[in-house]
Write a protein that holds these residues in place. Structure first.
Motif, short mmCIF file in Angstrom:
data_model
loop_
_atom_site.label_atom_id
_atom_site.label_comp_id
_atom_site.label_asym_id
_atom_site.label_seq_id
_atom_site.Cartn_x
_atom_site.Cartn_y
_atom_site.Cartn_z
N LEU A 118 1.00 -1.15 0.17
CA LEU A 118 -0.07 0.04 0.04
C LEU A 118 1.20 1.28 -0.02
CD1 LEU A 118 -3.07 1.30 0.14
CD2 LEU A 118 -2.51 1.49 2.43
N ILE A 119 1.90 0.89 0.30
CA ILE A 119 2.87 2.49 0.70
C ILE A 119 3.34 2.92 -0.35
CG2 ILE A 119 4.70 3.51 1.78
CD1 ILE A 119 3.77 2.06 4.44
N ALA A 120 4.34 1.81 -1.26
CA ALA A 120 4.49 1.47 -2.38
C ALA A 120 3.94 2.27 -3.85
CB ALA A 120 5.19 0.45 -2.95
N ALA A 121 2.07 1.49 -3.65
CA ALA A 121 1.81 1.60 -4.22
C ALA A 121 0.55 3.66 -4.43
CB ALA A 121 0.20 1.36 -4.02
N ARG A 122 0.95 4.33 -2.83
CA ARG A 122 0.71 5.83 -2.70
C ARG A 122 1.66 6.09 -3.12
NH1 ARG A 122 -3.45 8.60 -1.16
NH2 ARG A 122 -2.30 9.58 0.10
N ALA A 123 3.08 5.57 -2.99
CA ALA A 123 4.32 6.55 -3.46
C ALA A 123 4.01 6.90 -5.46
CB ALA A 123 5.49 5.78 -3.58
N VAL A 124 3.22 5.67 -6.21
CA VAL A 124 3.75 5.89 -7.29
C VAL A 124 2.69 7.29 -7.31
CG1 VAL A 124 3.13 5.00 -9.30
CG2 VAL A 124 4.04 4.08 -7.88
#
Length: 482
Positions: A118-124
């Motif tokens: 989720l954190i990685a997708a929020r970064a994108v």
């Protein structure tokens, strides 16, 4: 005869994707606003869902903090580059890439099986939102002549205010009805509709000449901004000490400052096309508007955390109710932003922005003075509403001041700088507020909130001073002398 400014069609090649006549600027503006509302909503909507996300993904508090921080960090850092990409490849093309990426990243957020994913997708999401934001300002500048631009910027600012007002309410409803994943799934139909509208309605302007990318400028600014934003955002989490091994928060901040100093040096000495043309800052109005925008971002970043702490800790409201108390303020802000945009076409934008800062100072100053345990929120509402009027009067006139006298080739870079400064101001304001809250929470949350709000008032005083040094527009000076 005096030499007139070259028409826009000689500076830009209008390559309509459909080959037909260009749609109306108003329709194109509303197409922009669909996606701008979406990225603004995602900056605030997640706050309400944090408890549900923690329970569902078995996430730690630090993980939950990074769900928001990853978005903010990756949004703030590439804004200057994103504005310059619009100058090189055309703002419509970059805008559509951003909307596509943001929509797909939203789907990844909704399907995330764990907190790290989720954190990685929020970064994108943050990276792709950064592609969208500068293009909205840039396209508005290209779509509307200076004498009609204020009204369009008023709509743009009103949409931003509406997104902030709707975030807590929409987030609370979606979490209650669908769970936390619904706050990301809602972006799918909005993103698709925004992409279709933008593809059909936005003119496909391209630069009349190819622009070169400043690779050293990209690296230095990216490293510097990333280190600065990370250090400020994460300082409290690491107690302003060690992060890993010999790496500390102070060393990260020093590294960021050195990278940014090297970036400015390189922009001055770059013989080709710098990422950030320093001649932008030869325009006193641009410099004043950018500085005022940064102080506005810092004030807003320092407003909501202490206010939410006070409403929940001292007055005992739950998160949805606490968020709902701020809705009238943002709704009024959105209405006033449209009014300010219309008036800035016929009235000095510096007077409107100055009035907005003055009202914000009065509203937040009276709010700080009124706070006490057990007070009715209705007693706070006049101060909140005055603050809402002030917020609405500031945004569109500042954007008009920043872009009104710039040549088209600088608009993308100017939009990136303007948005970057506001985002960095918000990050610094949030960090400063966190420090002040921690320093004063030993007494009561009321005194802690008052100390934090005093910081926002101080930032607004600086913004008011910036408005005072803005030069009147040439037309206004001519009118005054006739």
């Amino acid at each position: 005869m005096p030499r007139t400014r070259p028409p826009l069609h000689r500076l830009l090649r209008n390559r309509s994707s459909s080959g037909s006549a260009s749609p109306s600027p108003r329709a194109a503006l509303y197409a922009l606003c669909v996606s701008f509302f979406m990225i603004g909503l995602d900056a605030t909507v997640v706050n309400v869902a944090v408890p549900d996300i923690r329970a569902s993904l078995d996430a730690s508090l630090n993980d939950a903090v990074w769900v928001n921080s990853a978005y903010a960090l990756c949004y703030a850092v590439p804004l200057i580059l994103a504005g310059r990409l619009g100058d090189r490849y055309g703002p419509k093309r970059i805008f559509l890439i951003g909307v596509t990426g943001f929509t797909l990243a939203s789907l990844a957020c909704a399907l995330a099986p764990s907190a790290p994913v989720l954190i990685a997708a929020r970064a994108v999401q943050g990276l792709t939102a950064a592609l969208i934001a500068p293009q909205t300002m840039s396209l508005i500048v290209h779509l509307f002549p200076a004498e009609r631009r204020g009204r369009a910027l008023g709509v743009w600012a009103a949409v931003g205010g509406a997104a902030m007002a709707a975030g807590p309410v929409i987030g609370g409803l979606l979490v209650a009805w669908t769970g936390w994943r619904g706050i990301f799934l809602i972006n799918l139909p909005v993103g698709v509709a925004g992409w279709i509208a933008a593809h059909r309605l936005l003119p496909d302007w391209r630069p009349a000449k190819d622009h070169r990318l400043d690779l050293w400028g990209i690296v230095l600014s990216g490293l510097g901004l990333a280190a600065l934003v990370f250090g400020v955002q994460s300082g409290e989490a690491y107690d302003w000490g060690t992060v890993a091994g010999p790496i500390t928060i102070p060393s990260i901040l020093v590294f960021g400052a050195l990278c940014l100093a090297a970036f400015v040096w390189w922009q001055h000495h770059n013989p080709d096309e710098p990422l950030l043309p320093l001649r932008l800052f030869h325009h006193r109005n641009f410099s004043a508007a950018v500085t005022a925008g940064g102080t506005m971002g810092a004030a807003m970043g320092g407003l909501f955390l202490p206010l939410m702490v006070y409403l929940q800790s001292d007055l005992g409201y739950g998160p949805p109710a606490a968020g709902a108390i701020t809705v009238p303020m943002f709704a009024l802000s959105s209405l006033c932003a449209r009014f300010a945009g219309k008036r800035s076409d016929s009235t000095s934008p510096r007077l409107l922005a100055g009035a907005g800062f003055a009202l914000l100072i009065a509203g937040l100053g009276s709010l700080t003075w009124l706070l006490r345990p057990g007070i009715s929120p209705w007693a706070l509402m006049p101060s909140l509403l005055v603050s809402g009027i002030g917020i609405g009067l500031v945004s569109a006139p500042l954007a008009a001041i920043a872009t009104r006298t710039l040549e088209p080739s600088l608009v993308g870079a100017a939009s990136g700088v303007f948005n970057t400064t506001r985002q960095l101001g918000g990050v610094l304001g949030s960090a400063a507020t966190g420090v002040l809250l921690q320093a004063h929470l030993g007494s009561t949350s009321t005194t802690a909130t008052q100390a934090a709000l005093a910081f926002s008032v101080a930032m607004l005083v600086i913004g008011l001073g910036c408005c005072a040094i803005v030069r009147p527009a040439p037309a206004a000076r001519t009118a005054a002398g006739t």
